[in-house]
Design a protein around this motif. Structure first.
Motif, PDB file in Angstrom:
ATOM      1  N   GLU A 101     -14.358  41.255 -12.117  1.00 47.01           N
ATOM      2  CA  GLU A 101     -15.537  41.415 -11.271  1.00 47.01           C
ATOM      3  C   GLU A 101     -15.907  40.104 -10.583  1.00 47.01           C
ATOM      4  O   GLU A 101     -16.324  40.100  -9.427  1.00 47.01           O
ATOM      5  CB  GLU A 101     -16.707  41.934 -12.114  1.00 47.01           C
TER       6      GLU A 101
ATOM      7  N   SER B 136     -15.694  39.304  -6.295  1.00 45.78           N
ATOM      8  CA  SER B 136     -16.913  38.965  -5.551  1.00 45.78           C
ATOM      9  C   SER B 136     -16.710  37.745  -4.650  1.00 45.78           C
ATOM     10  O   SER B 136     -17.623  37.348  -3.931  1.00 45.78           O
ATOM     11  CB  SER B 136     -18.068  38.690  -6.524  1.00 45.78           C
TER      12      SER B 136
ATOM     13  N   LEU C 220     -19.411  46.769 -18.477  1.00 47.17           N
ATOM     14  CA  LEU C 220     -20.178  45.985 -17.523  1.00 47.17           C
ATOM     15  C   LEU C 220     -21.267  45.160 -18.218  1.00 47.17           C
ATOM     16  O   LEU C 220     -21.981  45.667 -19.078  1.00 47.17           O
ATOM     17  CB  LEU C 220     -20.814  46.906 -16.480  1.00 47.17           C
TER      18      LEU C 220
END
Length: 342
Positions: free
Chosen positions: A215, A219, A278
């Motif tokens: 993640e 980004s 997450l």
């Protein structure tokens, strides 16, 4: 065929962003699964075991091709293994992967490459040439960081040559169940009790750190440039243990390798409880630090597993394919039994 409950579980996984991969222990089991609706309607991807015939590989790819096209290349994939005997020779490994991809001759075939240092280099070369890769034997978040670096390097080279980036997807797999078993064996040697909180937590912790790392990378500004040029998002593929653990490995844009038996066993347990990956990296770091205090560093387990698993695959390759090395470059096409982990 799968039961109604197992089918419902698969649908729930898909709704949570988890893509199911059919995992088979041998070509006979794989052949039984390569038929509709087991493959196609229930399972959206497949892990072909070494020893599968070229006809089996092509049949699996053809059955999943409509899923592949409808999903724009993100699902409907078949992972086919390259000989592990070439795992420490980047040039030979890359040549074997190219030959295997040409032999299968299907757009949804991914070459399965062990992520040794040579494997990382071979993966970059394959991706640069528009060949999709299944990065196997990733046992640590440190190695996964190297996998992501190699993935981006391959995409950059592909982009500079004017190739469509969407032609080269990448999935990286971490066998959570195998990692937990290795950690538990070390805890047994240290006399740690069977009910200690660290048991069964290591694999999930590493998976959570890998998920967080991905993640963070996605980004970044450079990834946005690659994405705008059609680069597919890298997917994480988890391998469960024999007792399942399906509900603990739920996160968007991930995948689960499941045999039909493991799926059926998981369907008898409570329903999924949402995303478990997450924003869970802090908890994961605490779990791994607790293990290290007990004398079981995750890095040491990962290094030992990479050596042991590669040796196991190399020892078994001749039995699975009918020869010491593959009869055709990079392939393991025969009807001999096989057993591979994702």
């Amino acid at each position: 065929m799968v039961s109604q409950g197992a089918g419902a579980l698969l649908k729930q996984l898909v709704s949570e962003g988890v893509s199911p991969w059919l995992s088979a222990q041998d070509p006979q089991e794989f052949d039984a699964g390569v038929r509709y609706p087991t493959l196609g309607a229930h399972f959206h991807n497949a892990l072909a075991p070494a020893g599968s015939t070229l006809a089996q590989l092509r049949r699996a790819c053809d059955l999943l091709l409509p899923v592949f096209e409808a999903g724009r290349g993100m699902v409907g994939q078949v992972s086919v293994p390259v000989s592990p005997h070439r795992a420490h020779d980047a040039k030979a490994l890359g040549a074997a992967a190219r030959a295997l991809h040409r032999s299968v001759a299907r757009p949804n075939a991914l070459v399965r490459i062990p992520m040794t240092p040579a494997g990382l280099e071979a993966m970059t070369d394959c991706l640069a040439e528009g060949i999709g890769v299944h990065a196997a034997m990733v046992f640590s978040d440190e190695r996964y960081a190297e996998v992501l670096d190699a993935y981006v390097a391959g995409l950059e080279r592909s982009l500079s040559c004017g190739r469509p980036l969407g032609d080269a997807p990448m999935v990286a797999s971490f066998p959570v169940g195998l990692f937990d078993a290795a950690v538990d064996a070390r805890l047994d040697e240290l006399g740690v009790g069977p009910r200690h909180e660290v048991r069964g937590a290591a694999g999930l912790a590493v998976a959570r750190r890998m998920y967080r790392l991905r993640e963070e990378r996605l980004s970044g500004d450079w990834w946005r440039v690659l994405r705008a040029n059609g680069a597919p998002q890298p997917r994480l593929l988890w391998g469960t243990g024999a007792d399942g653990g399906v509900g603990a490995l739920v996160g968007w844009n991930t995948a689960l390798a499941l045999s039909v038996d493991t799926l059926e066993a998981a369907a008898l347990k409570p329903e999924l409880s949402g995303d478990t990956l997450l924003n869970a990296d802090a908890e994961a770091t605490c779990a791994l630090r607790a293990l290290e205090r007990l004398g079981v560093p995750a890095r040491g387990v990962a290094a030992a597993l990479e050596t042991a698993e590669l040796a196991r695959l190399q020892r078994g390759w001749g039995i699975r394919t009918g020869s010491g090395l593959a009869s055709a470059p990079g392939t393991g096409c025969s009807s001999a039994p096989a057993a591979e982990l994702p």
